[in-house]
Each structure stands twice: as C-alpha cells, then as structure tokens.
Design a protein around this motif. Sequence first.
Motif, mmCIF file in Angstrom:
data_model
loop_
_atom_site.group_PDB
_atom_site.id
_atom_site.type_symbol
_atom_site.label_atom_id
_atom_site.label_comp_id
_atom_site.label_asym_id
_atom_site.label_seq_id
_atom_site.Cartn_x
_atom_site.Cartn_y
_atom_site.Cartn_z
ATOM 1 N N ASN A 192 31.063 44.469 44.815
ATOM 2 C CA ASN A 192 31.041 44.414 43.356
ATOM 3 C C ASN A 192 31.406 43.044 42.781
ATOM 4 O O ASN A 192 30.752 42.595 41.839
ATOM 5 C CB ASN A 192 31.925 45.497 42.751
ATOM 6 C CG ASN A 192 31.213 46.829 42.685
ATOM 7 O OD1 ASN A 192 30.009 46.932 42.923
ATOM 8 N ND2 ASN A 192 31.963 47.879 42.354
ATOM 9 N N ASP A 213 28.906 41.174 40.288
ATOM 10 C CA ASP A 213 29.324 40.720 38.955
ATOM 11 C C ASP A 213 28.999 39.243 38.767
ATOM 12 O O ASP A 213 28.446 38.843 37.735
ATOM 13 C CB ASP A 213 30.827 40.930 38.747
ATOM 14 C CG ASP A 213 31.229 42.387 38.624
ATOM 15 O OD1 ASP A 213 30.381 43.211 38.222
ATOM 16 O OD2 ASP A 213 32.403 42.689 38.916
ATOM 17 N N ARG A 241 26.219 37.496 36.220
ATOM 18 C CA ARG A 241 26.572 36.452 35.245
ATOM 19 C C ARG A 241 25.724 35.209 35.457
ATOM 20 O O ARG A 241 25.276 34.578 34.490
ATOM 21 C CB ARG A 241 28.060 36.114 35.332
ATOM 22 C CG ARG A 241 28.946 37.230 34.835
ATOM 23 C CD ARG A 241 30.387 36.825 34.562
ATOM 24 N NE ARG A 241 30.844 35.629 35.207
ATOM 25 C CZ ARG A 241 31.550 35.590 36.344
ATOM 26 N NH1 ARG A 241 31.859 36.713 36.973
ATOM 27 N NH2 ARG A 241 31.949 34.446 36.833
ATOM 28 N N LEU A 246 28.424 43.643 30.166
ATOM 29 C CA LEU A 246 29.539 42.699 30.296
ATOM 30 C C LEU A 246 30.616 42.977 29.254
ATOM 31 O O LEU A 246 31.804 42.849 29.542
ATOM 32 C CB LEU A 246 29.047 41.253 30.153
ATOM 33 C CG LEU A 246 28.354 40.651 31.358
ATOM 34 C CD1 LEU A 246 27.833 39.254 31.032
ATOM 35 C CD2 LEU A 246 29.290 40.592 32.557
ATOM 36 N N ASN A 285 32.439 46.086 30.665
ATOM 37 C CA ASN A 285 33.091 46.009 31.976
ATOM 38 C C ASN A 285 33.792 44.697 32.270
ATOM 39 O O ASN A 285 34.505 44.591 33.264
ATOM 40 C CB ASN A 285 32.052 46.289 33.071
ATOM 41 C CG ASN A 285 31.468 47.668 32.936
ATOM 42 O OD1 ASN A 285 32.192 48.651 33.012
ATOM 43 N ND2 ASN A 285 30.172 47.752 32.686
ATOM 44 N N GLY A 325 34.507 40.582 35.828
ATOM 45 C CA GLY A 325 34.734 40.888 37.235
ATOM 46 C C GLY A 325 35.799 39.996 37.852
ATOM 47 O O GLY A 325 36.406 39.146 37.191
ATOM 48 N N SER A 376 36.179 35.380 38.157
ATOM 49 C CA SER A 376 35.996 34.854 36.815
ATOM 50 C C SER A 376 37.275 34.212 36.305
ATOM 51 O O SER A 376 38.372 34.500 36.797
ATOM 52 C CB SER A 376 35.596 35.981 35.866
ATOM 53 O OG SER A 376 36.664 36.881 35.698
#
Length: 130
Positions: A6, A10, A14, A113, A116, A119, A122
Amino acid sequence: MLEKLNPLFDLAGRIFIAILFVPAGFSKITGYSGTAGYMEAMGVPGILLPLVILVELGGGLAILAGWQTRIVAFLLAGFSVVSGLLFHFQPEDQLQMIMLMKNIAIAGGLLFLVANGAGALSLDRRSSRA
C-alpha cells in the motif's frame, strides 16, 4: 499480501497524478502568452494565469511530495471540475466531452487522496510523527 505494498501504491498514485499537473503548469510558464490568449478566447480572464500556474505546478509538486495532501487534493479536484466545465463542456463535440469526463475522473482520484491522505511515504506522514 497486497496490503504490504500500500505505501508504494499510494506513492505511485501520487506520482501519476503529479505527472498530469506539474508539466501542465510548467508548459503554461513557457507558453505564457499563448495560454493567456486561449483562456481569454474561452471567456476566462488571462490575468488568472499566474493562479492557474500556482495551482497546477505548486499543487502537483505538493501532491508528489505528499505535503498538505488533503487540502491540495481538494483544491485540485475543484480546479479539475471547474476547468473541465469551462474549457471542455461542448455537448456537440464528443472529444471535448471525453476530455470533460477525464477531468471529472481526475477529480474522483483526487478525492480519494482527500479521504485517505498521502500514505506512509509522504511529508504529511513524516510531519505527523515529529
């Protein structure tokens, strides 16, 4: 198994979204007068071009880095819908309507985004740990 990936999904998501906005913002700098003229021809004041560049280039870079992701994604989603309606809502032109639907789909991805966050990989996650 896929849950372990995940953070990479993510980040990839992005990157894919940023690939759309960053070059678009940069191209508006390099083709400033032509873009301003196009905006004016479509009924949008060319004086708004610096704001458009900031939203696309700055917003794209912020999404890429995962910085203030929820806020930036919300703004970019709105920008995508509004710009789609302004520049592509031409029901008699199937290609333009496809472009409008593309903008709506991009807004949908950006809303994921918003819901959630950016991620694990980031700046948002890094700053929340500090």
